[in-house]
Motif scaffolding. Sequence first.
Motif, PDB file in Angstrom:
ATOM      1  N   TRP A   1       0.858  -1.189   0.000  1.00  0.00           N
ATOM      2  CA  TRP A   1       0.000   0.000   0.000  1.00  0.00           C
ATOM      3  C   TRP A   1       0.896   1.242   0.000  1.00  0.00           C
ATOM      4  O   TRP A   1       1.824   1.321   0.789  1.00  0.00           O
ATOM      5  CB  TRP A   1      -0.928   0.024   1.232  1.00  0.00           C
ATOM      6  CG  TRP A   1      -1.850   1.200   1.187  1.00  0.00           C
ATOM      7  CD1 TRP A   1      -1.677   2.437   1.781  1.00  0.00           C
ATOM      8  CD2 TRP A   1      -3.075   1.284   0.473  1.00  0.00           C
ATOM      9  NE1 TRP A   1      -2.708   3.271   1.476  1.00  0.00           N
ATOM     10  CE2 TRP A   1      -3.589   2.588   0.669  1.00  0.00           C
ATOM     11  CE3 TRP A   1      -3.786   0.394  -0.330  1.00  0.00           C
ATOM     12  CZ2 TRP A   1      -4.774   3.016   0.097  1.00  0.00           C
ATOM     13  CZ3 TRP A   1      -4.968   0.810  -0.898  1.00  0.00           C
ATOM     14  CH2 TRP A   1      -5.463   2.110  -0.678  1.00  0.00           C
ATOM     15  N   PRO A   2       0.651   2.195  -0.907  1.00  0.00           N
ATOM     16  CA  PRO A   2      -0.404   2.222  -1.931  1.00  0.00           C
ATOM     17  C   PRO A   2      -0.314   1.005  -2.857  1.00  0.00           C
ATOM     18  O   PRO A   2       0.734   0.369  -2.909  1.00  0.00           O
ATOM     19  CB  PRO A   2      -0.131   3.520  -2.684  1.00  0.00           C
ATOM     20  CG  PRO A   2       0.691   4.355  -1.736  1.00  0.00           C
ATOM     21  CD  PRO A   2       1.510   3.380  -0.967  1.00  0.00           C
ATOM     22  N   PRO A   3      -1.404   0.693  -3.583  1.00  0.00           N
ATOM     23  CA  PRO A   3      -1.472  -0.529  -4.384  1.00  0.00           C
ATOM     24  C   PRO A   3      -0.288  -0.676  -5.348  1.00  0.00           C
ATOM     25  O   PRO A   3       0.208   0.317  -5.893  1.00  0.00           O
ATOM     26  CB  PRO A   3      -2.787  -0.377  -5.149  1.00  0.00           C
ATOM     27  CG  PRO A   3      -3.612   0.501  -4.273  1.00  0.00           C
ATOM     28  CD  PRO A   3      -2.658   1.478  -3.657  1.00  0.00           C
ATOM     29  N   ILE A   4       0.151  -1.925  -5.528  1.00  0.00           N
ATOM     30  CA  ILE A   4       1.253  -2.213  -6.428  1.00  0.00           C
ATOM     31  C   ILE A   4       0.748  -3.054  -7.599  1.00  0.00           C
ATOM     32  O   ILE A   4      -0.330  -3.658  -7.526  1.00  0.00           O
ATOM     33  CB  ILE A   4       2.384  -2.966  -5.709  1.00  0.00           C
ATOM     34  CG1 ILE A   4       1.881  -4.329  -5.197  1.00  0.00           C
ATOM     35  CG2 ILE A   4       2.952  -2.138  -4.562  1.00  0.00           C
ATOM     36  CD1 ILE A   4       2.973  -5.208  -4.607  1.00  0.00           C
ATOM     37  N   SER A   5       1.523  -3.084  -8.668  1.00  0.00           N
ATOM     38  CA  SER A   5       1.244  -3.964  -9.806  1.00  0.00           C
ATOM     39  C   SER A   5       1.865  -5.315  -9.481  1.00  0.00           C
ATOM     40  O   SER A   5       3.093  -5.434  -9.363  1.00  0.00           O
ATOM     41  CB  SER A   5       1.856  -3.385 -11.087  1.00  0.00           C
ATOM     42  OG  SER A   5       1.703  -4.282 -12.170  1.00  0.00           O
ATOM     43  N   GLU A   6       1.018  -6.339  -9.321  1.00  0.00           N
ATOM     44  CA  GLU A   6       1.497  -7.609  -8.770  1.00  0.00           C
ATOM     45  C   GLU A   6       0.857  -8.785  -9.494  1.00  0.00           C
ATOM     46  O   GLU A   6      -0.268  -8.715  -9.971  1.00  0.00           O
ATOM     47  CB  GLU A   6       1.167  -7.665  -7.276  1.00  0.00           C
ATOM     48  CG  GLU A   6       1.662  -8.887  -6.544  1.00  0.00           C
ATOM     49  CD  GLU A   6       0.688 -10.055  -6.559  1.00  0.00           C
ATOM     50  OE1 GLU A   6       1.141 -11.200  -6.355  1.00  0.00           O
ATOM     51  OE2 GLU A   6      -0.518  -9.819  -6.788  1.00  0.00           O
ATOM     52  N   SER A   7       1.610  -9.885  -9.574  1.00  0.00           N
ATOM     53  CA  SER A   7       1.101 -11.114 -10.171  1.00  0.00           C
ATOM     54  C   SER A   7       1.712 -12.300  -9.436  1.00  0.00           C
ATOM     55  O   SER A   7       2.605 -12.133  -8.596  1.00  0.00           O
ATOM     56  CB  SER A   7       1.433 -11.167 -11.668  1.00  0.00           C
ATOM     57  OG  SER A   7       0.861 -12.315 -12.264  1.00  0.00           O
ATOM     58  N   HIS A   8       1.235 -13.489  -9.739  1.00  0.00           N
ATOM     59  CA  HIS A   8       1.696 -14.698  -9.058  1.00  0.00           C
ATOM     60  C   HIS A   8       1.599 -15.877 -10.006  1.00  0.00           C
ATOM     61  O   HIS A   8       0.695 -15.949 -10.846  1.00  0.00           O
ATOM     62  CB  HIS A   8       0.830 -14.975  -7.818  1.00  0.00           C
ATOM     63  CG  HIS A   8       1.131 -16.298  -7.159  1.00  0.00           C
ATOM     64  ND1 HIS A   8       0.373 -17.426  -7.398  1.00  0.00           N
ATOM     65  CD2 HIS A   8       2.099 -16.664  -6.289  1.00  0.00           C
ATOM     66  CE1 HIS A   8       0.861 -18.433  -6.700  1.00  0.00           C
ATOM     67  NE2 HIS A   8       1.905 -18.004  -6.016  1.00  0.00           N
TER      68      HIS A   8
END
Length: 345
Positions: free
Chosen positions: A71-78
């Motif tokens: 936070w603040p929002p991040i660009s994320e993947s899994h």
Amino acid sequence: MRDVAVVAFAQSRHSAEDQGLAETEIVLPVIAEIKERTGLSRFGFTCSGSCDYLQGAPFAFVSALDTLGAWPPISESHVEMDGAWALYEAWVKLQIGQTDTALVYGFGKSSQGDLRAIMTQQLDPYHLAPLGVDQVSMAAMQARAYMDRAGVKEDDLRAVAARSRASGRDNPFALHLPDPEGDDYDVAPLHPYDVAPITDGAAAIVLAAGDTARELCERPAWITGIDHRTEPHSLGVRDLTRSEAARIAGEKAGATGIEVAELHAQFSHEELILREALGLGGGVTVNPSGGALSANPVMAAGLIRIGEAASRIHDGTASRTLGHAASGPCLQQNLVCVLSGEKNG
């Protein structure tokens, strides 16, 4: 194509026994270290690799995001794969050009469950999984077939294990295992020392593009080629004594002139199959870190191979290296990453 490099690598001190830490607690120090090394507190993209089955909970990877400061929002993947495949996704993201930095990490705690039973769940649900056949039994079948074809003896496998364990004792992050001994089998022809040890651990890598890579690292490890291929899912329709997936991935990635290769061989015979598939001659140093036979944190071990290969570029001991990751039974899936001290490799 954008020039992308590995600019930082960090890993935990791996453990063969449950240390009473949750996966998030294993990841946290690694993320803190990688941030300190790069001086970055946030990254343009983040991608992780893990396995919900190890924790026994759905979307278990979400808790690890607490270590990042999301936070603040991040660009994320899994990815529900080894972190090496998370690195591939991050590399693709950087190629798109929307960001110049990416954090990749992988983690796993194998000590808290029955890893062989867990890995059986990756098999097809119609034929193999109901039989309960485990990965070590399948690897033993592959080892026997390879030994019969190539004329390899058990002493040759022991030599691989002995060299890997000796190298691992020089690696502060690996398990310090004794020289191979004893004649008892795990599953013939594999002895216990031919099988990667149960290991808990985590690793992280930072990728950066172009001039940003030079700003973050004195000697970036440029990714000059990366590719991954898969074999047919059914073991009965492929030649287990060879790894066509590794061979093709190596060719596509441009795996020539390699000085140091880190191979994700979880069984001693797999190293020999991979050497052959990738055309690695006697002049190539293989697994100077000890490889997976000295420390095999599931979902991080493949990423570690790339990190270890990159480290040889960073410290100037090599100018062209290879990191390899595998997934699935009997080397079903293979990823090859070629790294160079020069952008054009």
